[in-house]
Design a protein around this motif. Structure first.
Motif, PDB file in Angstrom:
ATOM      1  N   GLU A 123       0.804  -1.224   0.000  1.00 41.38           N
ATOM      2  CA  GLU A 123       0.000   0.000   0.000  1.00 41.38           C
ATOM      3  C   GLU A 123       0.838   1.277   0.000  1.00 41.38           C
ATOM      4  OE1 GLU A 123      -1.048   0.057   4.760  1.00 41.38           O
ATOM      5  OE2 GLU A 123      -2.407  -0.809   3.325  1.00 41.38           O
ATOM      6  N   SER A 124       2.028   1.220   0.574  1.00 41.58           N
ATOM      7  CA  SER A 124       2.822   2.445   0.633  1.00 41.58           C
ATOM      8  C   SER A 124       3.598   2.684  -0.656  1.00 41.58           C
ATOM      9  CB  SER A 124       3.778   2.395   1.809  1.00 41.58           C
ATOM     10  OG  SER A 124       4.685   1.346   1.640  1.00 41.58           O
ATOM     11  N   GLU A 125       3.379   1.832  -1.667  1.00 43.48           N
ATOM     12  CA  GLU A 125       4.139   1.959  -2.914  1.00 43.48           C
ATOM     13  C   GLU A 125       3.623   3.103  -3.789  1.00 43.48           C
ATOM     14  OE1 GLU A 125       6.934   1.402  -5.715  1.00 43.48           O
ATOM     15  OE2 GLU A 125       6.895   0.825  -3.630  1.00 43.48           O
ATOM     16  N   SER A 126       2.373   3.498  -3.585  1.00 42.52           N
ATOM     17  CA  SER A 126       1.800   4.520  -4.450  1.00 42.52           C
ATOM     18  C   SER A 126       2.599   5.812  -4.405  1.00 42.52           C
ATOM     19  CB  SER A 126       0.364   4.804  -4.015  1.00 42.52           C
ATOM     20  OG  SER A 126      -0.097   5.940  -4.659  1.00 42.52           O
ATOM     21  N   ALA A 127       2.945   6.306  -5.564  1.00 39.83           N
ATOM     22  CA  ALA A 127       3.805   7.489  -5.625  1.00 39.83           C
ATOM     23  C   ALA A 127       3.051   8.761  -5.281  1.00 39.83           C
ATOM     24  CB  ALA A 127       4.398   7.596  -7.022  1.00 39.83           C
ATOM     25  N   THR A 128       1.796   8.784  -5.561  1.00 33.78           N
ATOM     26  CA  THR A 128       1.076  10.051  -5.478  1.00 33.78           C
ATOM     27  C   THR A 128       0.304  10.264  -4.193  1.00 33.78           C
ATOM     28  OG1 THR A 128      -0.631   8.958  -6.725  1.00 33.78           O
ATOM     29  CG2 THR A 128       0.787  10.418  -7.950  1.00 33.78           C
ATOM     30  N   THR A 129      -0.118   9.171  -3.557  1.00 37.89           N
ATOM     31  CA  THR A 129      -0.983   9.371  -2.390  1.00 37.89           C
ATOM     32  C   THR A 129      -0.209   9.549  -1.093  1.00 37.89           C
ATOM     33  OG1 THR A 129      -1.150   7.016  -2.047  1.00 37.89           O
ATOM     34  CG2 THR A 129      -2.861   8.034  -3.379  1.00 37.89           C
ATOM     35  N   GLY A 130       1.021   9.078  -1.059  1.00 39.59           N
ATOM     36  CA  GLY A 130       1.788   9.185   0.170  1.00 39.59           C
ATOM     37  C   GLY A 130       1.152   8.402   1.290  1.00 39.59           C
ATOM     38  N   ALA A 131       0.731   7.189   0.962  1.00 38.33           N
ATOM     39  CA  ALA A 131       0.056   6.353   1.957  1.00 38.33           C
ATOM     40  C   ALA A 131       1.017   6.011   3.093  1.00 38.33           C
ATOM     41  CB  ALA A 131      -0.443   5.081   1.296  1.00 38.33           C
ATOM     42  N   GLU A 132       0.427   5.571   4.177  1.00 44.75           N
ATOM     43  CA  GLU A 132       1.172   5.203   5.377  1.00 44.75           C
ATOM     44  C   GLU A 132       2.233   4.157   5.025  1.00 44.75           C
ATOM     45  OE1 GLU A 132       1.040   5.718   9.713  1.00 44.75           O
ATOM     46  OE2 GLU A 132       0.513   6.867   7.980  1.00 44.75           O
ATOM     47  N   SER A 133       3.407   4.277   5.640  1.00 46.87           N
ATOM     48  CA  SER A 133       4.449   3.293   5.350  1.00 46.87           C
ATOM     49  C   SER A 133       4.147   1.962   6.028  1.00 46.87           C
ATOM     50  CB  SER A 133       5.791   3.805   5.850  1.00 46.87           C
ATOM     51  OG  SER A 133       6.306   4.674   4.894  1.00 46.87           O
ATOM     52  N   VAL A 134       4.549   0.912   5.340  1.00 44.30           N
ATOM     53  CA  VAL A 134       4.296  -0.428   5.872  1.00 44.30           C
ATOM     54  C   VAL A 134       5.603  -0.966   6.435  1.00 44.30           C
ATOM     55  CG1 VAL A 134       3.650  -2.761   5.240  1.00 44.30           C
ATOM     56  CG2 VAL A 134       2.451  -0.844   4.242  1.00 44.30           C
ATOM     57  N   TYR A 135       5.607  -1.270   7.715  1.00 44.32           N
ATOM     58  CA  TYR A 135       6.811  -1.812   8.334  1.00 44.32           C
ATOM     59  C   TYR A 135       6.800  -3.336   8.225  1.00 44.32           C
ATOM     60  CZ  TYR A 135       7.563   2.809  10.397  1.00 44.32           C
ATOM     61  OH  TYR A 135       7.780   4.133  10.588  1.00 44.32           O
ATOM     62  N   ASP A 136       7.977  -3.939   8.530  1.00 38.51           N
ATOM     63  CA  ASP A 136       8.115  -5.391   8.365  1.00 38.51           C
ATOM     64  C   ASP A 136       7.157  -6.178   9.259  1.00 38.51           C
ATOM     65  OD1 ASP A 136       9.956  -5.029   6.464  1.00 38.51           O
ATOM     66  OD2 ASP A 136      11.707  -5.574   7.653  1.00 38.51           O
ATOM     67  N   ASN A 137       6.856  -5.657  10.447  1.00 37.25           N
ATOM     68  CA  ASN A 137       5.964  -6.412  11.340  1.00 37.25           C
ATOM     69  C   ASN A 137       4.577  -6.586  10.702  1.00 37.25           C
ATOM     70  OD1 ASN A 137       5.503  -3.703  11.595  1.00 37.25           O
ATOM     71  ND2 ASN A 137       5.489  -3.656  13.828  1.00 37.25           N
ATOM     72  N   PHE A 138       4.124  -5.560  10.003  1.00 38.59           N
ATOM     73  CA  PHE A 138       2.822  -5.648   9.329  1.00 38.59           C
ATOM     74  C   PHE A 138       2.885  -6.652   8.170  1.00 38.59           C
ATOM     75  CE2 PHE A 138      -0.524  -3.634   6.510  1.00 38.59           C
ATOM     76  CZ  PHE A 138      -1.590  -4.084   7.265  1.00 38.59           C
ATOM     77  N   LYS A 139       3.984  -6.584   7.419  1.00 44.56           N
ATOM     78  CA  LYS A 139       4.139  -7.513   6.289  1.00 44.56           C
ATOM     79  C   LYS A 139       4.147  -8.969   6.786  1.00 44.56           C
ATOM     80  CE  LYS A 139       6.749  -4.303   3.435  1.00 44.56           C
ATOM     81  NZ  LYS A 139       8.055  -3.913   2.917  1.00 44.56           N
ATOM     82  N   MET A 140       4.840  -9.197   7.878  1.00 42.95           N
ATOM     83  CA  MET A 140       4.934 -10.564   8.413  1.00 42.95           C
ATOM     84  C   MET A 140       3.575 -11.035   8.951  1.00 42.95           C
ATOM     85  SD  MET A 140       7.955 -11.283   7.666  1.00 42.95           S
ATOM     86  CE  MET A 140       9.578 -10.617   7.400  1.00 42.95           C
ATOM     87  N   ALA A 141       2.854 -10.112   9.585  1.00 40.24           N
ATOM     88  CA  ALA A 141       1.519 -10.470  10.083  1.00 40.24           C
ATOM     89  C   ALA A 141       0.610 -10.849   8.911  1.00 40.24           C
ATOM     90  CB  ALA A 141       0.931  -9.306  10.869  1.00 40.24           C
ATOM     91  N   ILE A 142       0.772 -10.137   7.806  1.00 39.41           N
ATOM     92  CA  ILE A 142      -0.005 -10.456   6.595  1.00 39.41           C
ATOM     93  C   ILE A 142       0.332 -11.872   6.115  1.00 39.41           C
ATOM     94  CG2 ILE A 142      -0.205  -9.905   4.129  1.00 39.41           C
ATOM     95  CD1 ILE A 142       0.083  -6.941   4.948  1.00 39.41           C
ATOM     96  N   MET A 143       1.623 -12.189   6.141  1.00 43.20           N
ATOM     97  CA  MET A 143       2.040 -13.531   5.691  1.00 43.20           C
ATOM     98  C   MET A 143       1.407 -14.607   6.569  1.00 43.20           C
ATOM     99  SD  MET A 143       6.005 -13.468   4.744  1.00 43.20           S
ATOM    100  CE  MET A 143       6.729 -12.063   3.951  1.00 43.20           C
TER     101      MET A 143
END
Lengths: 289, 482
Positions: A240-260
């Motif tokens: 989600e934080s990849e969008s160049a224009t919206t400046g969405a919230e940054s995704v930290y590793d703990n969130f990514k791992m929880a998703i996994m």
């Protein structure tokens, strides 16, 4: 009475082998366990503990905030949709794969080789996404759940496994059923299915995992994001934080791992119960070509 | 009695019939258009319910029914390509990387020219004509820019600069940049300069050497700006930064978000990013317990005094497809979304009370349900969008307010350092239209091979020259110049 010594005499060389074998197997186990352990403890770590290029082995903190965030993001709705699609899809796939496998296993089937070759061709040549989309659209399936089940209902690989397994069942078993007056449907249901449980369990798991992990078809065939599945939601959250224009919230590793963890949870729960069929089923299906 | 019942039933029937006609007439008056935009856009939250609220708000304000197609951001280009090529085209869609793709879509006949609509629209025609001039295909305009022209430059962490004694002005020379950034290479825990995997961002450095790495008009004639001695010089400079540990060694795998994280967490000292990222970096570095100021380096002045920021000009654009049955409604949608502050505010930061709500002190704060899907109240849209947002109807958080004046100053200053930008000359040469994307790929492959050291400059450019011959590049130039 003299006691019989059942112990195998351990030579020095054997002792060394056992020790090294143990160490080697332990290291191999670590290769698989450490990344999973890292995923798990990172997913429950607090933000400040995952900043920087850290690789957590020892838990530093415990927080279920990331899991709560996932649950707030429509996880359950997507989860239910994925479960329904995977379950119905698997049932549909098994319903067409088993009779198809049984039919193709008939040695006296007219044009059997032609049918097999036509089926195998689809494993080698991929028509590409645009023609696939056009066909799905022609049948009016775009933006419906049917698009995620019907066009991908039959896996050639699974069909071949089932066909090979059924071919290995002794002809005498089927012949005796025929003599007793059973028709093909009765033979399939009462003879073939009961003796094919290992392969059926394995293929069911295969299909379930395929439907569960399906991503590109969901993205391409479903326009409405209230209909998307869990894998799409999880990947979206991950990037989600990849969008160049919206400046969405940054995704930290703990969130990514929880998703996994949340993504693999259902399959992880299901797998231990049918894993014994999983291996034996594949071995059985691969005996006869 | 029977007569009365009959009359009553007749009147009731007539009334119901009239009601039905009125309702259907109203429905018929509300045009419907299909709109395809990625999921990062609809109010900046991925939550389907919040996105539906944004759509409802837009429908109410614009008076058009919207049939939304919302693919994930990461698969957006593939989905648009699929919809266009399969003939299942949406009426309106947002074209990513407009400078490359709008000419390509126009050349393939997927989109329609909008000149007449722009002329008739007071809002669209009030935009500086230079903006439309960035992408003209056969003298026609096929797009409405999504945002104002955008630029990228280098962002330097002040704490790192102070720690290593790095002294750089906002427009240093290439030599100064190399010399000062070299000071950071002694620290193994710091990446002096983090770069994303997108090779087209090399253009920032090409600008310092007077290179435009594409086919572009030079003195009125189209030339290949890549196979030049200046481009080789620029690539050797980048290679020097890479070889000597200034440039991120693993840049070739860096996504934009990885690069940004590295900078605001303090893992990297410098990166390349959009001009309106100041508040974003201030906010995120604070959240990551690595708070510092961020210094803009607008351009690097090269050996011959050249240089400029990375001008992406029209990054994204609205376009209308050739199968759209109601282009008037489609244009109205685009016009209102782009130039009406009330609607742009809704699409940028969502609906008040749903996406965000005032806290005890009256400052707007994101709601948990929105935050869960990556939403943050970010002021970037204030600078990027065309309309003036003087009446926002909410108060920014004090942290954001504090960074806004500096961001405004940076947004103004970057306009003094705008680098070159030319659209792909589509529609003039069939051969060029066929190879435009593979040519871009070849240029980027050549550049990355040189920087990563898998080929020497001579080898890589010899390979490029062979490719140029194989596509009959000289003939393409002749056709473009005809």
């Amino acid at each position: 009475m003299k006691k019989i010594n059942n112990k195998i005499k351990n030579s020095f060389g054997r002792k060394v082998f056992v020790v090294f074998n143990g160490i080697l197997l332990f290291c191999i186990c670590l290769v698989f366990i450490v990344p999973l352990w890292n995923v798990l403890i990172t997913s429950v770590a607090k933000d400040q503990d995952v900043l920087g290029n850290v690789y957590l082995i020892v838990p530093k903190s415990f927080s279920l905030k990331q899991y709560s965030r996932i649950l707030q993001s429509g996880y359950f709705k997507s989860f239910v949709r994925s479960i329904i699609i995977a379950t119905i899809g698997t049932m549909f796939s098994m319903t067409i794969t088993l009779p198809a496998g049984y039919t193709l296993a008939q040695k006296n089937l007219v044009g059997r080789n032609l049918f097999m070759n036509l089926i195998i061709i689809t494993m080698i040549f991929d028509v590409g996404l645009v023609p696939f989309y056009v066909v799905v659209r022609m049948y009016g399936l775009i933006n419906t759940y049917f698009a995620l089940v019907i066009p991908v209902g039959l896996s050639t690989f699974n069909l071949i496994l089932i066909k090979n397994f059924i071919s290995s069942i002794p002809d005498s078993l089927i012949e005796s059923a025929r003599i007793d007056g059973a028709n093909e449907l009765i033979i399939l249901i009462k003879i073939i299915i009961p003796v094919s449980i290992p392969i059926i369990a394995a293929i069911t798991l295969f299909y379930f995992i395929q439907y569960w992990n399906r991503y590109i078809e969901v993205v391409m065939f479903i326009h409405d994001n209230t209909k998307t599945t869990l894998q799409v939601l999880l990947r979206t959250l991950m990037f989600e934080s990849e969008s160049a224009t919206t400046g969405a919230e940054s995704v930290y590793d703990n969130f990514k791992m929880a998703i996994m963890v949340m993504g693999m949870l259902p399959v992880l729960v299901l797998y231990p119960f049918i894993q014994r069929y999983f291996i034996s089923g594949i071995m059985l299906g691969s005996i006869k070509g | 009695m029977r007569k009365k019942i009959f009359v009553f039933l007749l009147v009731a029937f007539i009334l119901m019939f009239a009601l039905l006609i009125v309702t259907s007439a109203r429905k018929a008056k509300t045009p419907t258009i299909s709109v395809c935009v990625s999921d990062s856009w609809w109010g900046s939250s991925r939550d389907p319910d919040l996105q539906a609220a944004v759509i409802r708000e837009m429908e109410k304000k614009i008076g058009i029914k919207i049939k939304a197609i919302i693919p994930p951001n990461s698969q957006y280009k593939q989905k648009v390509g699929l919809l266009l090529n399969s003939g299942d085209k949406p009426d309106v869609f947002r074209a990513f990387q407009a400078m490359n793709f709008v000419p390509s879509y126009a050349a393939q006949g997927h989109i329609i020219p909008l000149d007449d609509y722009i002329k008739k629209s007071p809002l669209a025609s009030a935009v500086d004509p230079k903006v439309y001039d960035y992408i003209k295909i056969g003298g026609k305009t096929y797009f409405i820019p999504f945002n104002k022209p955008t630029t990228k430059f280098l962002w330097l962490r002040k704490d790192k600069a102070d720690k290593f004694g790095v002294k750089l002005s906002s427009t240093p020379t290439t030599e100064e940049f190399y010399r000062e950034m070299k000071k950071m290479t002694s620290d193994k825990n710091t990446i002096p300069f983090c770069f994303p995997k997108f090779i087209d961002n090399f253009q920032f450095f090409y600008n310092s050497f007077g290179v435009y790495a594409n086919i572009y008009p030079k003195a009125g004639k189209y030339v290949d700006g890549f196979n030049t001695p200046e481009a080789k010089e620029a690539l050797l400079y980048i290679k020097k930064l890479y070889d000597e540990g200034i440039w991120d060694k693993v840049f070739i795998t860096n996504e934009n978000n990885k690069m940004r994280e590295n900078l605001f967490k303090g893992i990297a000292a410098c990166d390349i990013d959009y001009y309106n990222r100041y508040s974003y970096y201030i906010d995120n570095s604070s959240k990551a317990n690595a708070e510092t100021d961020f210094l803009p380096l607008y351009k690097l002045v090269g050996p011959r005094g050249e240089g400029g920021n990375l001008n992406e000009a029209i990054q994204d654009a609205w376009v209308i497809t050739n199968t759209c049955k109601n282009p008037d409604a489609a244009f109205k949608f685009i016009e209102q979304e782009t130039f009406n502050p009330q609607i742009r505010q809704v699409t940028a930061i969502g609906v008040k009370g749903l996406h965000y709500a005032p806290d005890d002190k009256g400052y707007a704060q994101p709601r948990d349900v929105a935050k869960a899907t990556g939403y943050s109240m970010n002021p970037q849209f204030l600078f990027a969008s065309f309309p003036d947002f003087s009446d926002k109807g909410f108060k920014w958080d004090p942290k954001i307010l504090k960074s806004l004046p500096r961001q405004i100053q940076i947004a103004k200053e970057t306009l003094n350092h705008v680098g070159p930008c030319y659209a792909a000359p589509a529609g003039r040469s069939d051969k060029y239209d066929q190879v435009v994307l593979s040519l871009k790929q070849k240029r980027e492959e050549t550049a990355s091979k040189i920087v990563l050291g898998s080929a020497s400059v001579e080898q890589a450019f010899s390979d490029y020259a062979n490719y140029w011959k194989s596509i009959d590049g000289d003939k393409i130039l002749v056709e473009l110049n005809r």
